[in-house]
Design an enzyme around this catalytic site. Structure first.
Site, PDB file in Angstrom:
ATOM      1  N   TYR A   1     141.916 -84.660  62.951  1.00 51.08           N
ATOM      2  CA  TYR A   1     141.764 -85.565  64.092  1.00 51.08           C
ATOM      3  C   TYR A   1     140.449 -86.351  63.977  1.00 51.08           C
ATOM      4  CZ  TYR A   1     141.833 -87.096  68.991  1.00 51.08           C
ATOM      5  OH  TYR A   1     141.830 -87.845  70.139  1.00 51.08           O
TER       6      TYR A   1
ATOM      7  N   SER B   1     149.402 -84.245  77.186  1.00 50.83           N
ATOM      8  CA  SER B   1     149.239 -83.562  75.897  1.00 50.83           C
ATOM      9  C   SER B   1     148.053 -82.599  75.934  1.00 50.83           C
ATOM     10  CB  SER B   1     149.100 -84.567  74.755  1.00 50.83           C
ATOM     11  OG  SER B   1     147.861 -85.214  74.823  1.00 50.83           O
TER      12      SER B   1
HETATM   13  P1  NAD Z   1     149.358 -88.186  75.241  1.00 50.32           P
HETATM   14  O1  NAD Z   1     149.058 -87.486  73.968  1.00 50.32           O
HETATM   15  O2  NAD Z   1     149.610 -87.360  76.453  1.00 50.32           O
HETATM   16  O3  NAD Z   1     150.604 -89.148  75.010  1.00 50.32           O
HETATM   17  C1  NAD Z   1     150.804 -89.747  73.769  1.00 50.32           C
HETATM   18  C2  NAD Z   1     151.968 -90.713  73.864  1.00 50.32           C
HETATM   19  O4  NAD Z   1     152.195 -91.196  72.544  1.00 50.32           O
HETATM   20  C3  NAD Z   1     153.278 -90.059  74.326  1.00 50.32           C
HETATM   21  O5  NAD Z   1     153.848 -90.804  75.386  1.00 50.32           O
HETATM   22  C4  NAD Z   1     154.138 -90.128  73.058  1.00 50.32           C
HETATM   23  O6  NAD Z   1     155.529 -90.289  73.338  1.00 50.32           O
HETATM   24  C5  NAD Z   1     153.574 -91.350  72.358  1.00 50.32           C
HETATM   25  N1  NAD Z   1     153.897 -91.381  70.944  1.00 50.32           N
HETATM   26  C6  NAD Z   1     153.884 -90.350  70.061  1.00 50.32           C
HETATM   27  N2  NAD Z   1     154.324 -90.752  68.859  1.00 50.32           N
HETATM   28  C7  NAD Z   1     154.602 -92.082  68.977  1.00 50.32           C
HETATM   29  C8  NAD Z   1     155.108 -93.056  68.085  1.00 50.32           C
HETATM   30  N3  NAD Z   1     155.436 -92.732  66.812  1.00 50.32           N
HETATM   31  N4  NAD Z   1     155.288 -94.318  68.519  1.00 50.32           N
HETATM   32  C9  NAD Z   1     154.984 -94.644  69.798  1.00 50.32           C
HETATM   33  N5  NAD Z   1     154.509 -93.771  70.708  1.00 50.32           N
HETATM   34  C10 NAD Z   1     154.336 -92.497  70.287  1.00 50.32           C
HETATM   35  O7  NAD Z   1     148.243 -89.258  75.568  1.00 50.32           O
HETATM   36  P2  NAD Z   1     146.667 -89.090  75.716  1.00 50.32           P
HETATM   37  O8  NAD Z   1     146.217 -87.664  75.659  1.00 50.32           O
HETATM   38  O9  NAD Z   1     146.335 -89.906  76.893  1.00 50.32           O
HETATM   39  O10 NAD Z   1     146.107 -89.764  74.377  1.00 50.32           O
HETATM   40  C11 NAD Z   1     146.227 -91.157  74.142  1.00 50.32           C
HETATM   41  C12 NAD Z   1     145.240 -91.573  73.073  1.00 50.32           C
HETATM   42  O11 NAD Z   1     143.906 -91.244  73.492  1.00 50.32           O
HETATM   43  C13 NAD Z   1     145.441 -90.890  71.717  1.00 50.32           C
HETATM   44  O12 NAD Z   1     145.141 -91.797  70.676  1.00 50.32           O
HETATM   45  C14 NAD Z   1     144.400 -89.787  71.743  1.00 50.32           C
HETATM   46  O13 NAD Z   1     144.002 -89.392  70.449  1.00 50.32           O
HETATM   47  C15 NAD Z   1     143.283 -90.486  72.484  1.00 50.32           C
HETATM   48  N6  NAD Z   1     142.341 -89.547  73.107  1.00 50.32           N
HETATM   49  C16 NAD Z   1     142.786 -88.665  74.033  1.00 50.32           C
HETATM   50  C17 NAD Z   1     141.872 -87.769  74.593  1.00 50.32           C
HETATM   51  C18 NAD Z   1     142.310 -86.756  75.618  1.00 50.32           C
HETATM   52  O14 NAD Z   1     141.520 -85.838  75.902  1.00 50.32           O
HETATM   53  N7  NAD Z   1     143.478 -86.875  76.221  1.00 50.32           N
HETATM   54  C19 NAD Z   1     140.537 -87.771  74.175  1.00 50.32           C
HETATM   55  C20 NAD Z   1     140.132 -88.691  73.209  1.00 50.32           C
HETATM   56  C21 NAD Z   1     141.045 -89.577  72.682  1.00 50.32           C
END
Ligand code: NAD
Length: 245
Positions: free
Chosen positions: A147, A184
Site C-alpha cells: 500500500y 472498507s
Molecule cells: P472504500 O475502500 O470503502 O471503497 C472503495 C471503492 O472502490 C468501493 O466502492 C469499490 O467498489 C471501488 N472499487 C474497487 N475496485 C474498483 C475498480 N476496479 N473500479 C472501480 N471502482 C472500484 O473507500 P475509502 O476507504 O474511502 O478509500 C478511497 C480511497 O482513499 C482509496 O484510494 C484509499 O486508498 C484512500 N485512502 C483511504 C483511507 C481510509 O482510511 N479510508 C486513508 C487514506 C487513503
C-alpha cells in the site's frame, strides 16, 4: 459559498462509497455535473436520485472501459482518481500477484484515467486532476508494504503530470488522507481478532484523537477541483488528523 464548481464536469472513480461518494456528493452540491463511477452497481444506484450526479459503472482496471466512458461522457474539467485498495502485511506476506494487483488498482488505474481525460482537458483549455494517495506514501506504517509503495507512486505520478501539463493549465495534485471512517476501514478493523482494540489503535495513530470523516477529505478535493486553487499544482495536501506533524 455555493456553486464553487458551477459549469464544471467531473469524473470521480470509486464513488459508490466512502471518500469517493462524499466527493461526488460535495461536487454535485457545489454545482458540478458529476459522473460518479464504480464497479459496485447496486451501491452506485443509490446516487441516481442525487441532483447533478450520473452514476456510471466503470472498472478502472479495464483500459477499454475507461476510454469508452471518457469518450461517451467527457470531456471533463475535473478528474478525481479515488479507486484504491489496502493490502495488509509486510513484504514477507505480499505475493507477487498481490503486489501486481495493488499497483494495477492503486496506480495503473490513475495512469488509465489520466491518459484518457487529459487530451479533452487540453483541448478545452485546462482542468484539475485530484489523486487520492495516503499518508502511507510518506510515513512508514506497519503492515502497509504494498500500500505504502503504491501511494508513494501516486505522489510521483501526480507531480510528473503536474510538470508536463502546467503549460496547458492542467493542474494535478494529490491528497494524503490519514485514517478515515469508511466501509472498507470497518472491514479491515473487523478482520482483527479484537476489533475494539484494533479501532483504538487506529485512533491512537492520529494525534487529533479521532478518525477522519470522508466529508473532510471531500472538502479538500473540492478546493483542489475548484478555481480557488488555480495557482496550485504538483502539491500534496495532508488531511490526516496530524499524523504527519
Ligand atoms: P472504500 O475502500 O470503502 O471503497 C472503495 C471503492 O472502490 C468501493 O466502492 C469499490 O467498489 C471501488 N472499487 C474497487 N475496485 C474498483 C475498480 N476496479 N473500479 C472501480 N471502482 C472500484 O473507500 P475509502 O476507504 O474511502 O478509500 C478511497 C480511497 O482513499 C482509496 O484510494 C484509499 O486508498 C484512500 N485512502 C483511504 C483511507 C481510509 O482510511 N479510508 C486513508 C487514506 C487513503
Amino acid at each position: 459559498m455555493t456553486n464553487r464548481l458551477a459549469g464544471k464536469r467531473a469524473l470521480v472513480t470509486a464513488a459508490a462509497q466512502g471518500i469517493g461518494e462524499s466527493i461526488a456528493r460535495a461536487f454535485a452540491a457545489e454545482g458540478a455535473k458529476v459522473v460518479a463511477s464504480d464497479i459496485a452497481r447496486d451501491k452506485l444506484g443509490e446516487l441516481d436520485a442525487v441532483d447533478g450526479i450520473e452514476p456510471v459503472v466503470i472498472d478502472v482496471l479495464d483500459q477499454a472501459a475507461v476510454e469508452a466512458a471518457v469518450r461517451g461522457h467527457g470531456p471533463f474539467d475535473v478528474l478525481v482518481n479515488c479507486a484504491g485498495f489496502v493490502h495488509h502485511g509486510s513484504i514477507l506476506e505480499c505475493t507477487e500477484e498481490e503486489w501486481d494487483f495493488a499497483f494495477d488498482l492503486n496506480v495503473k488505474s490513475m495512469y488509465r484515467c489520466c491518459r484518457a481525460v487529459i487530451p479533452g482537458m487540453r483541448e478545452q483549455g485546462g482542468g484539475s486532476i485530484v489523486n487520492i494517495a495516503s499518508i502511507a506514501a510518506h510515513k512508514g506504517l506497519p503492515n502497509r508494504f504494498a500500500y505504502g509503495a503504491t501511494k508513494a507512486a501516486v505522489v510521483g505520478l501526480s507531480k510528473a503530470i503536474a510538470a508536463d501539463f502546467v503549460g496547458d493549465a492542467i493542474r494535478c495534485n494529490a491528497i494524503n488522507p490519514g485514517t478515515v471512517q469508511s466501509p472498507s476501514l470497518d472491514g479491515r478493523i473487523n478482520a482483527f481478532e479484537d476489533p475494539d482494540a484494533a479501532r483504538a489503535a487506529f485512533i491512537a495513530r492520529q494525534p487529533m484523537g479521532r478518525l477522519g470523516r470522508a466529508e473532510e477529505i471531500a472538502a479538500m478535493a473540492l478546493y483542489l477541483a475548484s478555481d480557488e486553487s488555480v495557482f496550485t499544482s504538483g502539491t500534496q495536501m495532508n488531511v490526516d488528523g496530524g499524523m504527519s506533524i
